[in-house]
Design an enzyme around this catalytic site. Structure first.
Site: not given
Lengths: 95, 461
Positions: B387-389, B428
């Site tokens: 997700n965040d990456v 996050a």
């Protein structure tokens, strides 16, 4: 401990730390997990200290019990750490 | 100490160095690990040879017990559970050093009734501090990773001042302890504070930061062994301990760089929390769903695919079915690669291990810097539980808490398919604007199940 002996130990600490930095900086990200579990197994070197602690005194002192507990823990760390690292590295192969 | 044991320790140290050096190539890594294990064996045997026979029964009992437990778990653990395993072993290493330090302390103060010299008592205190902190910190990391306690940051008011007060109390008690070693209360105070600090420093750190925490704790366990080396005046402990301590610090630095954050920032906890507010509850985005048949048709029609794996792949155990997907694509001469973000997963290199487990050759795993320019020329990107990456907000939204973090440019591909269980946010806690992009399709459901269906569809084509 004489101050001379202490200085030698500090030398060892400083040089080994620099060596550690140099060695690890070159490891590719692919191997970061095995590296970490392998170096974790190396930190089980405390097993040497635990052996010495077990040996120190008679049977009933708290020191001996603590030494034995440390020995079990450090052995788990060493044996488990090396075994699981080997298991991981076995899987890394090129086709 | 006899010259023989000194030489044995020297040989062991050389083997540790060579072993780590050989870890820098995939080919030689396994042999390197074995050399290092041989070094450990030499150090243990040399130590055993110089101690008295009287305690051999207990010693062997402990070694057999520890080996049995270690072997059992090392052989049983699933590769997806590797972060948990490393965390708990770190904890044991820290606790072992802590316990050896205490053993030495009690031996000297209660049995030998001697006054411990300054360097040794300071080393004992350092070993108790780092070892104790490593132990409880690792236990908390283990419980978080294992889902026994929430992986999200646990923070409360006055947390940082409390930690500071505890740390200062530790220093004060340490000074008193150096002056008066006969009072057992002082050492107990030190023990308790070290253990409590371990808990307090790890609970505010969220799941996304776990790679940093795990490598930091790894470093600590080495430093604890090193401090124990100073207590026992033992070279091999200092060499091995500082090698591990330094290696952990380097890895920690790499992880922090991959997230564009400072170590202090990670340790103070709460990724995304500090700047929450509008970023957290902005307008929700509209997404387009895609079904398995359509996904299979898309895969059948493209010529290049990049898979971005994340923690969700580990949770769903989807790595094996992704290999099947790769085989189907390769049958169709589709270029198939994996893009690996340094902090994908819960420990450094976590994705590489999982994909290696699924028998995927490591030369298909491409690091972020090398693959980021390829996305724009790629037909299809499949994001599995990351997700965040892959959040483009890190590049173009200065308001976003993850702004500035290097991310994979998955959004630049012609089509992006995101395999995800639901619209939940990443660790996050940040909304991913990629999901609302016109070229992005959502494939909802458990990654293993949905991708299995995709593969079945492709086989029938």
């Amino acid at each position: 401990m004489s101050s001379e002996a202490l200085i030698i130990l500090i030398y060892i600490l400083v040089l080994a730390s620099f060596l550690g930095f140099e060695l690890i900086a070159k490891v590719p990200p692919t191997l970061h997990t095995p590296l970490m579990s392998g170096s974790n197994a190396i930190s089980g070197i405390t097993i040497v200290g635990a052996l010495l602690a077990c040996n120190e005194m008679g049977y009933v002192t708290i020191s001996k019990w603590l030494g034995m507990a440390a020995l079990v823990l450090a052995t788990i760390n060493v044996v488990g750490g090396y075994t699981v690292t080997d298991r991981m590295l076995k899987m890394f192969k090129k086709k | 100490m006899s010259i023989t044991i000194q030489i044995a320790y020297l040989v062991a140290s050389i083997l540790f160095v060579l072993g780590i050096k050989m870890m820098n190539k995939t080919k030689s890594a396994r042999q390197g690990n074995r050399l290092s294990a041989l070094g450990m064996l030499i150090a243990i045997i040399a130590t055993l040879l110089q101690i008295q026979v009287i305690s051999m029964v207990e010693i062997f009992g402990c070694i057999v017990l520890g080996s049995a437990i270690g072997l059992y778990y090392a052989n049983k653990v699933e590769m997806t559970k590797m972060p948990e395993m490393v965390a708990i072993f770190n904890g044991f290493g820290g606790l072992a050093s802590f316990t050896v330090a205490l053993s030495d302390y009690f031996l000297r103060t209660t049995v030998q009734m001697e006054s411990i010299e300054l360097v040794t008592v300071i080393s004992i205190i350092v070993s108790v501090f780092i070892g104790g902190l490593t132990f409880t910190g690792s236990i908390i990391a283990f419980l978080k990773l294992n889902g026994n306690i929430s992986g999200s940051p646990i923070t409360f008011k006055g947390q940082h001042p409390l930690n500071l007060v505890l740390f200062l109390s530790f220093l004060t008690a340490a000074v008193f302890n150096v002056m008066d070693q006969s009072d057992p209360i002082l050492i107990i105070v030190l023990i308790v504070i070290a253990l409590v600090l371990g808990v307090l420093t790890v609970i505010p750190i969220g799941g996304a930061d776990m790679p940093v925490v795990i490598s930091l704790l790894n470093s600590y366990s080495g430093m604890a062994a090193c401090a124990t080396g100073f207590i026992l005046n033992n070279n091999v402990l200092i060499v091995a301990g500082s090698l591990v301590g330094a290696s952990g610090i380097i890895l920690t630095q790499i992880m922090c760089k991959a997230m564009n954050r400072s170590l202090i920032n990670v340790l103070l906890g709460g990724f995304g929390q500090t700047t929450s507010g509008p970023a957290g509850d902005g307008p929700s985005i509209t997404v387009k769903e895609v079904g398995v048949e359509e996904t299979a048709m898309l895969f059948d029609s493209v010529s290049s695919v990049i898979v971005v794996p994340g923690y969700g792949m580990a949770v769903a155990q989807a790595q094996h079915v992704i290999r099947e997907l790769m085989e189907q694509c390769e049958k169709r001469n589709i270029d198939f690669k994996f893009a690996i973000h340094p902090v994908a997963g819960r420990m450094p290199g976590h994705m590489n291990v999982l994909l290696a487990e699924a028998n995927i050759s490591y030369d298909k795993l491409i690091e972020m810097e090398s693959i980021n320019d390829d996305f724009q020329n790629t037909d299809l990107v499949l994001i599995v539980g990351a997700n965040d990456v892959v959040n483009p907000a890190a590049r173009n939204n200065p308001q976003s808490p993850i702004y500035g973090m290097p991310v994979l440019n998955a959004d630049k591909a012609r089509t992006v398919i995101v395999s995800k269980r639901s619209m939940g946010k990443g660790y996050a806690g940040v909304e991913n604007e990629l999901f609302g992009y016109p070229n992005c399709l959502m494939l909802f459901g458990d990654a293993k199940q949905t991708i299995t269906k995709v593969v079945t569809e492709m086989k029938e084509m």
